[in-house]
Design a protein around this motif. Structure first.
Motif, PDB file in Angstrom:
ATOM      1  N   ALA A  27       6.278  10.640   3.523  1.00  0.00           N
ATOM      2  CA  ALA A  27       4.891  11.107   4.150  1.00  0.00           C
ATOM      3  C   ALA A  27       4.031  11.769   3.116  1.00  0.00           C
ATOM      4  N   ARG A  28       4.700  12.872   2.432  1.00  0.00           N
ATOM      5  CA  ARG A  28       4.166  13.690   1.403  1.00  0.00           C
ATOM      6  C   ARG A  28       3.791  12.858   0.302  1.00  0.00           C
ATOM      7  N   ARG A  29       4.533  11.844  -0.021  1.00  0.00           N
ATOM      8  CA  ARG A  29       4.391  10.813  -1.246  1.00  0.00           C
ATOM      9  C   ARG A  29       3.220  10.000  -1.117  1.00  0.00           C
ATOM     10  N   ASN A  30       2.877   9.816   0.241  1.00  0.00           N
ATOM     11  CA  ASN A  30       1.825   8.920   0.491  1.00  0.00           C
ATOM     12  C   ASN A  30       0.376   9.700   0.577  1.00  0.00           C
ATOM     13  N   LYS A  31       0.553  10.879   1.124  1.00  0.00           N
ATOM     14  CA  LYS A  31      -0.465  11.773   0.990  1.00  0.00           C
ATOM     15  C   LYS A  31      -0.807  12.039  -0.541  1.00  0.00           C
ATOM     16  N   LEU A  32       0.057  12.439  -1.292  1.00  0.00           N
ATOM     17  CA  LEU A  32      -0.173  12.676  -2.751  1.00  0.00           C
ATOM     18  C   LEU A  32      -1.058  11.346  -3.291  1.00  0.00           C
ATOM     19  N   ALA A  58      -1.127   4.004   6.974  1.00  0.00           N
ATOM     20  CA  ALA A  58      -1.013   2.767   6.608  1.00  0.00           C
ATOM     21  C   ALA A  58       0.510   2.512   6.265  1.00  0.00           C
ATOM     22  N   ASP A  59       1.251   3.316   5.961  1.00  0.00           N
ATOM     23  CA  ASP A  59       2.598   3.095   5.441  1.00  0.00           C
ATOM     24  C   ASP A  59       3.562   2.926   6.798  1.00  0.00           C
ATOM     25  N   LEU A  60       3.142   3.318   7.901  1.00  0.00           N
ATOM     26  CA  LEU A  60       3.833   3.213   9.095  1.00  0.00           C
ATOM     27  C   LEU A  60       3.769   1.762   9.596  1.00  0.00           C
ATOM     28  N   GLU A  61       3.213   1.032   8.913  1.00  0.00           N
ATOM     29  CA  GLU A  61       2.841  -0.468   9.569  1.00  0.00           C
ATOM     30  C   GLU A  61       4.218  -1.306   9.665  1.00  0.00           C
ATOM     31  N   GLU A  62       4.919  -1.073   8.606  1.00  0.00           N
ATOM     32  CA  GLU A  62       5.849  -1.943   8.238  1.00  0.00           C
ATOM     33  C   GLU A  62       7.195  -1.380   7.373  1.00  0.00           C
ATOM     34  N   ALA A  63       8.206  -1.942   7.115  1.00  0.00           N
ATOM     35  CA  ALA A  63       9.273  -1.237   6.285  1.00  0.00           C
ATOM     36  C   ALA A  63       8.912  -1.391   4.671  1.00  0.00           C
ATOM     37  N   GLY A  64       9.245  -0.364   3.934  1.00  0.00           N
ATOM     38  CA  GLY A  64       8.906  -0.530   2.761  1.00  0.00           C
ATOM     39  C   GLY A  64       7.490  -0.143   2.299  1.00  0.00           C
ATOM     40  N   HIS A  65       6.926  -0.009   1.104  1.00  0.00           N
ATOM     41  CA  HIS A  65       5.687   0.451   0.876  1.00  0.00           C
ATOM     42  C   HIS A  65       4.669  -0.534   0.524  1.00  0.00           C
ATOM     43  N   ARG A  79     -10.584  -0.586  -9.353  1.00  0.00           N
ATOM     44  CA  ARG A  79     -10.199   0.707 -10.095  1.00  0.00           C
ATOM     45  C   ARG A  79      -8.726   0.910 -10.173  1.00  0.00           C
ATOM     46  N   ALA A  80      -7.723   0.235  -9.689  1.00  0.00           N
ATOM     47  CA  ALA A  80      -6.370   0.321 -10.080  1.00  0.00           C
ATOM     48  C   ALA A  80      -5.702  -1.179  -9.589  1.00  0.00           C
ATOM     49  N   THR A  81      -4.985  -1.506 -10.422  1.00  0.00           N
ATOM     50  CA  THR A  81      -4.111  -2.777 -10.187  1.00  0.00           C
ATOM     51  C   THR A  81      -2.936  -2.360  -9.220  1.00  0.00           C
ATOM     52  N   GLN A  82      -2.396  -3.439  -8.555  1.00  0.00           N
ATOM     53  CA  GLN A  82      -1.206  -3.341  -7.859  1.00  0.00           C
ATOM     54  C   GLN A  82      -0.009  -2.595  -8.358  1.00  0.00           C
ATOM     55  N   GLU A  83       0.012  -3.097  -9.879  1.00  0.00           N
ATOM     56  CA  GLU A  83       1.207  -2.216 -10.745  1.00  0.00           C
ATOM     57  C   GLU A  83       0.760  -0.840 -10.906  1.00  0.00           C
ATOM     58  N   GLN A  84      -0.430  -0.584 -10.805  1.00  0.00           N
ATOM     59  CA  GLN A  84      -0.804   0.711 -11.098  1.00  0.00           C
ATOM     60  C   GLN A  84      -0.470   1.626  -9.805  1.00  0.00           C
ATOM     61  N   ILE A  85      -0.741   1.003  -8.753  1.00  0.00           N
ATOM     62  CA  ILE A  85      -0.344   1.622  -7.579  1.00  0.00           C
ATOM     63  C   ILE A  85       0.898   1.745  -7.193  1.00  0.00           C
ATOM     64  N   GLY A  87       3.228   2.093  -9.567  1.00  0.00           N
ATOM     65  CA  GLY A  87       3.615   3.158 -10.406  1.00  0.00           C
ATOM     66  C   GLY A  87       3.239   4.435  -9.939  1.00  0.00           C
ATOM     67  N   LYS A  88       2.313   4.530  -9.353  1.00  0.00           N
ATOM     68  CA  LYS A  88       1.771   6.059  -8.738  1.00  0.00           C
ATOM     69  C   LYS A  88       2.697   6.343  -7.602  1.00  0.00           C
ATOM     70  N   ILE A  89       2.929   5.339  -6.902  1.00  0.00           N
ATOM     71  CA  ILE A  89       4.088   5.658  -5.645  1.00  0.00           C
ATOM     72  C   ILE A  89       5.375   6.003  -6.071  1.00  0.00           C
ATOM     73  N   ARG A  90       5.786   5.508  -7.227  1.00  0.00           N
ATOM     74  CA  ARG A  90       7.072   5.871  -7.718  1.00  0.00           C
ATOM     75  C   ARG A  90       6.870   7.217  -8.415  1.00  0.00           C
ATOM     76  N   GLU A  91       5.951   7.496  -9.122  1.00  0.00           N
ATOM     77  CA  GLU A  91       5.635   8.778  -9.615  1.00  0.00           C
ATOM     78  C   GLU A  91       5.701   9.658  -8.808  1.00  0.00           C
TER      79      GLU A  91
END
Length: 105
Positions: A27-32, A58-65, A79-85, A87-91
């Motif tokens: 949840a904190r990651r998703n907020k960041l 939005a992340d509570l809709e299904e398993a995974g991200h 403004r951002a590709t899926q890969e950039q997104i 990457g930011k989730i991992r980061e």
């Protein structure tokens, strides 16, 4: 109570605690990530916070991200590709875990 029962209870308590910590970290990651996306969208202050909360939800809709990736990609467009997104989730995960550990400890 036997030693086995005590160990079993301790294991169950640790498992429950670990699961709770992982949920909080996600949840904190998703907020960041939501705050990062809000900045890309030009949102600041309470508008950025409100947007970040929609990302958390939005992340509570299904398993995974992938549900999170779809929402952010749809909102961010060019403004951002899926890969950039992704990457930011991992980061952001290690930062989120560290923040949660500091709060818990």
């Amino acid at each position: 109570m036997t030693t086995f029962d005590e160990r079993e209870q301790a294991f169950e308590a640790k498992f429950a605690h670990d699961e709770e910590m992982q949920f909080k970290a996600r949840a904190r990651r998703n907020k960041l990530v939501g705050l990062w996306a809000a900045e890309l969208l030009g949102k600041t202050g309470s508008a950025a916070d409100e947007y970040a909360q929609t990302v958390v939800a939005a992340d509570l809709e299904e398993a995974g991200h992938e549900d999170l990736v779809r929402k952010l990609y749809g909102d961010l467009g060019y403004r951002a590709t899926q890969e950039q997104i992704r990457g930011k989730i991992r980061e952001m995960m290690p930062q989120a875990q560290e923040e949660i550990l500091q709060e818990d400890g």
